[in-house]
Design a protein around this motif. Structure first.
Motif, PDB file in Angstrom:
ATOM      1  N   GLN A  60       0.829  -1.216   0.000  1.00  0.00           N
ATOM      2  CA  GLN A  60       0.000   0.000   0.000  1.00  0.00           C
ATOM      3  C   GLN A  60       0.861   1.263   0.000  1.00  0.00           C
ATOM      4  O   GLN A  60       1.897   1.300   0.673  1.00  0.00           O
ATOM      5  N   ALA A  61       0.446   2.286  -0.735  1.00  0.00           N
ATOM      6  CA  ALA A  61       1.096   3.603  -0.639  1.00  0.00           C
ATOM      7  C   ALA A  61       0.248   4.645  -1.343  1.00  0.00           C
ATOM      8  O   ALA A  61      -0.369   4.366  -2.375  1.00  0.00           O
ATOM      9  N   ASN A  62       0.237   5.852  -0.776  1.00  0.00           N
ATOM     10  CA  ASN A  62      -0.330   7.009  -1.473  1.00  0.00           C
ATOM     11  C   ASN A  62       0.815   7.672  -2.232  1.00  0.00           C
ATOM     12  O   ASN A  62       1.705   8.278  -1.634  1.00  0.00           O
ATOM     13  N   LEU A  63       0.799   7.589  -3.536  1.00  0.00           N
ATOM     14  CA  LEU A  63       1.929   8.068  -4.349  1.00  0.00           C
ATOM     15  C   LEU A  63       1.993   9.590  -4.441  1.00  0.00           C
ATOM     16  O   LEU A  63       2.961  10.133  -4.964  1.00  0.00           O
ATOM     17  N   ALA A  64       0.970  10.264  -3.910  1.00  0.00           N
ATOM     18  CA  ALA A  64       1.034  11.735  -3.862  1.00  0.00           C
ATOM     19  C   ALA A  64       2.036  12.188  -2.805  1.00  0.00           C
ATOM     20  O   ALA A  64       2.476  13.331  -2.818  1.00  0.00           O
ATOM     21  N   ASN A  65       2.384  11.270  -1.909  1.00  0.00           N
ATOM     22  CA  ASN A  65       3.293  11.578  -0.807  1.00  0.00           C
ATOM     23  C   ASN A  65       4.658  10.952  -1.103  1.00  0.00           C
ATOM     24  O   ASN A  65       4.793   9.725  -1.143  1.00  0.00           O
ATOM     25  N   ALA A  66       5.679  11.785  -1.309  1.00  0.00           N
ATOM     26  CA  ALA A  66       6.992  11.271  -1.732  1.00  0.00           C
ATOM     27  C   ALA A  66       7.587  10.303  -0.705  1.00  0.00           C
ATOM     28  O   ALA A  66       8.248   9.318  -1.079  1.00  0.00           O
ATOM     29  N   LYS A  67       7.325  10.558   0.593  1.00  0.00           N
ATOM     30  CA  LYS A  67       7.861   9.641   1.626  1.00  0.00           C
ATOM     31  C   LYS A  67       7.244   8.251   1.469  1.00  0.00           C
ATOM     32  O   LYS A  67       7.912   7.237   1.667  1.00  0.00           O
ATOM     33  N   GLU A  68       5.971   8.216   1.133  1.00  0.00           N
ATOM     34  CA  GLU A  68       5.314   6.911   0.944  1.00  0.00           C
ATOM     35  C   GLU A  68       5.828   6.210  -0.322  1.00  0.00           C
ATOM     36  O   GLU A  68       5.888   4.987  -0.380  1.00  0.00           O
ATOM     37  N   VAL A  69       6.215   6.986  -1.322  1.00  0.00           N
ATOM     38  CA  VAL A  69       6.788   6.390  -2.545  1.00  0.00           C
ATOM     39  C   VAL A  69       8.109   5.696  -2.186  1.00  0.00           C
ATOM     40  O   VAL A  69       8.356   4.551  -2.568  1.00  0.00           O
ATOM     41  N   ALA A 114       2.274  15.341  -8.780  1.00  0.00           N
ATOM     42  CA  ALA A 114       2.892  14.507  -7.727  1.00  0.00           C
ATOM     43  C   ALA A 114       2.723  13.027  -8.046  1.00  0.00           C
ATOM     44  O   ALA A 114       3.661  12.237  -7.915  1.00  0.00           O
ATOM     45  N   VAL A 115       1.522  12.648  -8.476  1.00  0.00           N
ATOM     46  CA  VAL A 115       1.256  11.221  -8.739  1.00  0.00           C
ATOM     47  C   VAL A 115       1.774  10.812 -10.115  1.00  0.00           C
ATOM     48  O   VAL A 115       2.517   9.832 -10.246  1.00  0.00           O
ATOM     49  N   ASN A 116       1.391  11.576 -11.143  1.00  0.00           N
ATOM     50  CA  ASN A 116       1.664  11.139 -12.521  1.00  0.00           C
ATOM     51  C   ASN A 116       3.126  11.287 -12.925  1.00  0.00           C
ATOM     52  O   ASN A 116       3.623  10.521 -13.756  1.00  0.00           O
ATOM     53  N   THR A 117       3.806  12.277 -12.349  1.00  0.00           N
ATOM     54  CA  THR A 117       5.157  12.610 -12.821  1.00  0.00           C
ATOM     55  C   THR A 117       6.219  12.407 -11.737  1.00  0.00           C
ATOM     56  O   THR A 117       7.178  11.670 -11.935  1.00  0.00           O
ATOM     57  N   ARG A 118       6.012  13.050 -10.570  1.00  0.00           N
ATOM     58  CA  ARG A 118       7.058  12.979  -9.535  1.00  0.00           C
ATOM     59  C   ARG A 118       7.229  11.556  -8.982  1.00  0.00           C
ATOM     60  O   ARG A 118       8.358  11.063  -8.874  1.00  0.00           O
ATOM     61  N   ALA A 119       6.127  10.895  -8.638  1.00  0.00           N
ATOM     62  CA  ALA A 119       6.226   9.539  -8.083  1.00  0.00           C
ATOM     63  C   ALA A 119       6.862   8.599  -9.108  1.00  0.00           C
ATOM     64  O   ALA A 119       7.695   7.750  -8.762  1.00  0.00           O
TER      65      ALA A 119
END
Ligand code: NAD
Length: 252
Positions: A60-69, A114-119
């Motif tokens: 599980q991870a919320n990819l909007a959050n870089a720490k969770e990525v 955050a989700v589509n590009t940074r993660a």
């Protein structure tokens, strides 16, 4: 042609539904061990990994959050010790009213980037470091037709956040090839998933059907086999390419 992924450890982001679920099932059927990332639907994620078998597991991870990525990547490495194939599939498409307040428009802009590009870039960064040590690997990034054709103004952030993906993929292909790392991009048009449903609710199903050259909308199962091919190593000399799967709605 025999696509075998036996013994390969593959991370699929956004794997509990839509295109990601179809990719996970296809790769699993070809013998891969799937590290299946999900955000919310744990029950469905567990259901898919159990059906696949091959010691596949859900993360599980919320990819909007870089720490969770970063934590997602760490968990996969802790569990399997290496990653052979990274598939960046998770994505979010928001219709952001072009004449809305700047604040809410910017919030939606930042979330999609955050989700589509940074993660996606962060997972590529982490994977490349380990793939270099492990004699290579493959990365498959799911972009969109919108990256090339453009999109409506309400989907400006979505289209442009996807536009960065071919550039990221090409940079990896050009500068990591000697490390035996291959990178591919897939650019779907409309695919019948929850994401496309949001668009069709807004613009109507006929809009989507009239836009394509075929009689039926693309399904997730029309995308998955091409991902398996790229993951297998049979197409390594196509590294850096983008494969359009858009039912000839945008031919370039
Ligand atoms: P979908 O909405 O069914 O699936 C998207 C997946 O991304 C879901 O599993 C969701 O949980 C995950 N996700 C979204 N936000 C997340 C977050 N913050 N943290 C973690 N996970 C998150 O849509 P889909 O059609 O299966 O989309 C898969 C990919 O294909 C996306 O990158 C999308 O942009 C791309 N794509 C889809 C279409 C289409 O018409 N369906 C067209 C072009 C490109």
């Amino acid at each position: 042609m025999n696509v075998s992924l036996k013994g390969k450890i593959v991370l699929v982001t956004g794997g509990s539904r839509g295109i990601g679920a179809a990719i996970a099932k296809e790769l699993g059927a070809s013998g891969a061990t799937v590290a299946l990332h999900f955000r919310k639907n744990e029950a469905e994620a567990q259901n898919i990994v159990q059906t696949i078998g091959n010691a596949s597991r859900a993360f599980q991870a919320n990819l909007a959050n870089a720490k969770e990525v970063i934590n997602l990547y760490k968990q996969v490495m802790t569990n399997y010790g290496r990653l052979d194939v990274l598939i960046n599939n998770a994505g979010i498409a928001l219709s952001s009213d072009f004449v809305s307040e700047d604040e809410s428009w910017l919030e939606e802009w930042d979330l999609q980037y955050a989700v589509n590009t940074r993660a996606l870039a962060l997972l590529c960064k982490k994977a490349i470091a380990d793939m270099k040590k492990n004699n290579g690997g493959r990365i498959i990034n799911i972009a969109s037709r919108a990256a090339f054709r453009g999109d409506t103004l309400d989907y400006l952030a979505y289209g442009s956040s996807k536009g960065a993906i071919p550039a990221i993929t090409r940079s990896i292909a050009r500068y990591c090839g000697k490390d035996n790392i291959h990178a591919f991009c897939i650019a779907p048009g409309f695919v019948r998933t929850d994401m496309a449903q949001d668009f069709m609710d807004q613009y109507g199903e006929d809009f989507a059907l009239n836009d394509i050259a075929l009689n039926a909308l693309t399904q997730p199962k029309d995308i998955a086999p091409m991902v398996a091919l790229f993951a297998s190593g049979l197409a390594d000399h196509a590294t850096g390419c983008t494969l359009d799967i858009n039912a000839a709605s945008y031919v370039h």
